[in-house]
Write a protein that holds these residues in place. Sequence first.
Motif, PDB file in Angstrom:
ATOM      1  N   ALA A  20    -111.776  -2.069 -17.698  1.00  0.00           N
ATOM      2  CA  ALA A  20    -112.328  -3.424 -17.729  1.00  0.00           C
ATOM      3  C   ALA A  20    -113.309  -3.643 -16.578  1.00  0.00           C
ATOM      4  O   ALA A  20    -113.194  -3.012 -15.522  1.00  0.00           O
ATOM      5  CB  ALA A  20    -111.199  -4.444 -17.638  1.00  0.00           C
ATOM      6  N   ASP A  21    -114.267  -4.538 -16.802  1.00  0.00           N
ATOM      7  CA  ASP A  21    -115.208  -4.895 -15.742  1.00  0.00           C
ATOM      8  C   ASP A  21    -114.447  -5.363 -14.514  1.00  0.00           C
ATOM      9  O   ASP A  21    -113.447  -6.066 -14.631  1.00  0.00           O
ATOM     10  CB  ASP A  21    -116.142  -6.015 -16.205  1.00  0.00           C
ATOM     11  CG  ASP A  21    -117.152  -5.534 -17.233  1.00  0.00           C
ATOM     12  OD1 ASP A  21    -117.333  -4.305 -17.351  1.00  0.00           O
ATOM     13  OD2 ASP A  21    -117.754  -6.380 -17.904  1.00  0.00           O
ATOM     14  N   GLY A  22    -114.914  -4.946 -13.366  1.00  0.00           N
ATOM     15  CA  GLY A  22    -114.274  -5.340 -12.116  1.00  0.00           C
ATOM     16  C   GLY A  22    -113.107  -4.454 -11.717  1.00  0.00           C
ATOM     17  O   GLY A  22    -112.501  -4.657 -10.669  1.00  0.00           O
ATOM     18  N   SER A  23    -112.768  -3.476 -12.546  1.00  0.00           N
ATOM     19  CA  SER A  23    -111.674  -2.563 -12.204  1.00  0.00           C
ATOM     20  C   SER A  23    -112.109  -1.618 -11.095  1.00  0.00           C
ATOM     21  O   SER A  23    -113.262  -1.209 -11.033  1.00  0.00           O
ATOM     22  CB  SER A  23    -111.258  -1.737 -13.421  1.00  0.00           C
ATOM     23  OG  SER A  23    -110.695  -2.551 -14.405  1.00  0.00           O
ATOM     24  N   VAL A  24    -111.170  -1.303 -10.234  1.00  0.00           N
ATOM     25  CA  VAL A  24    -111.402  -0.350  -9.148  1.00  0.00           C
ATOM     26  C   VAL A  24    -110.219   0.604  -9.084  1.00  0.00           C
ATOM     27  O   VAL A  24    -109.146   0.316  -9.604  1.00  0.00           O
ATOM     28  CB  VAL A  24    -111.564  -1.054  -7.774  1.00  0.00           C
ATOM     29  CG1 VAL A  24    -112.789  -1.927  -7.741  1.00  0.00           C
ATOM     30  CG2 VAL A  24    -110.317  -1.840  -7.414  1.00  0.00           C
ATOM     31  N   ALA A  25    -110.418   1.733  -8.446  1.00  0.00           N
ATOM     32  CA  ALA A  25    -109.315   2.627  -8.138  1.00  0.00           C
ATOM     33  C   ALA A  25    -108.692   2.124  -6.833  1.00  0.00           C
ATOM     34  O   ALA A  25    -109.388   1.620  -5.960  1.00  0.00           O
ATOM     35  CB  ALA A  25    -109.813   4.053  -7.970  1.00  0.00           C
ATOM     36  N   ASP A  39    -106.831  -0.983 -10.611  1.00  0.00           N
ATOM     37  CA  ASP A  39    -106.400  -2.314 -10.197  1.00  0.00           C
ATOM     38  C   ASP A  39    -107.629  -3.222 -10.119  1.00  0.00           C
ATOM     39  O   ASP A  39    -108.735  -2.806 -10.478  1.00  0.00           O
ATOM     40  CB  ASP A  39    -105.707  -2.217  -8.831  1.00  0.00           C
ATOM     41  CG  ASP A  39    -104.793  -3.399  -8.525  1.00  0.00           C
ATOM     42  OD1 ASP A  39    -104.683  -4.316  -9.351  1.00  0.00           O
ATOM     43  OD2 ASP A  39    -104.209  -3.394  -7.425  1.00  0.00           O
ATOM     44  N   GLN A  40    -107.433  -4.416  -9.638  1.00  0.00           N
ATOM     45  CA  GLN A  40    -108.501  -5.383  -9.406  1.00  0.00           C
ATOM     46  C   GLN A  40    -108.692  -5.560  -7.906  1.00  0.00           C
ATOM     47  O   GLN A  40    -107.777  -5.317  -7.115  1.00  0.00           O
ATOM     48  CB  GLN A  40    -108.166  -6.732 -10.045  1.00  0.00           C
ATOM     49  CG  GLN A  40    -108.031  -6.663 -11.565  1.00  0.00           C
ATOM     50  CD  GLN A  40    -109.320  -6.268 -12.240  1.00  0.00           C
ATOM     51  OE1 GLN A  40    -110.372  -6.833 -11.970  1.00  0.00           O
ATOM     52  NE2 GLN A  40    -109.251  -5.281 -13.129  1.00  0.00           N
ATOM     53  N   LEU A  41    -109.869  -5.990  -7.501  1.00  0.00           N
ATOM     54  CA  LEU A  41    -110.156  -6.256  -6.087  1.00  0.00           C
ATOM     55  C   LEU A  41    -109.350  -7.430  -5.576  1.00  0.00           C
ATOM     56  O   LEU A  41    -109.079  -8.379  -6.317  1.00  0.00           O
ATOM     57  CB  LEU A  41    -111.641  -6.575  -5.896  1.00  0.00           C
ATOM     58  CG  LEU A  41    -112.591  -5.398  -5.884  1.00  0.00           C
ATOM     59  CD1 LEU A  41    -114.019  -5.902  -5.777  1.00  0.00           C
ATOM     60  CD2 LEU A  41    -112.286  -4.463  -4.747  1.00  0.00           C
ATOM     61  N   ARG A  42    -108.999  -7.364  -4.305  1.00  0.00           N
ATOM     62  CA  ARG A  42    -108.337  -8.469  -3.604  1.00  0.00           C
ATOM     63  C   ARG A  42    -109.223  -8.861  -2.431  1.00  0.00           C
ATOM     64  O   ARG A  42    -109.974  -8.038  -1.905  1.00  0.00           O
ATOM     65  CB  ARG A  42    -106.964  -8.036  -3.133  1.00  0.00           C
ATOM     66  CG  ARG A  42    -106.065  -7.628  -4.278  1.00  0.00           C
ATOM     67  CD  ARG A  42    -104.709  -7.169  -3.789  1.00  0.00           C
ATOM     68  NE  ARG A  42    -103.994  -6.552  -4.899  1.00  0.00           N
ATOM     69  CZ  ARG A  42    -103.179  -5.536  -4.777  1.00  0.00           C
ATOM     70  NH1 ARG A  42    -102.947  -5.003  -3.596  1.00  0.00           N
ATOM     71  NH2 ARG A  42    -102.572  -5.034  -5.832  1.00  0.00           N
TER      72      ARG A  42
END
Length: 90
Positions: A20-25, A39-42
């Motif tokens: 998904a858009d905005g996903s990061v490792a 995961d998603q950014l915090r």
Amino acid sequence: MLSMTDSAGARLTDLLTSKADGSVARIIRNQDRLHLRVDQLRASDQTFSHEGRVVLALDVEIASSLSLRELDLCATSSGKRLRLKSATVL
């Protein structure tokens, strides 16, 4: 601070292409082992980008514990894999 090679950044970009858009490792600690998950950014994350896209996020604790390490793409008998190595000091 953790460093990330271009080859590791390219691999993470490839891994995130179908996410998904905005996903990061994200590198997490689970039972005294480090794992990579999507995961998603915090807000408080330390981030790493490749070709303008944020591909890796670390929380404060993990970022501190990996401050002298380098994320690289290494050849293994089972193919290329991401590895944390001791950072090269110049």
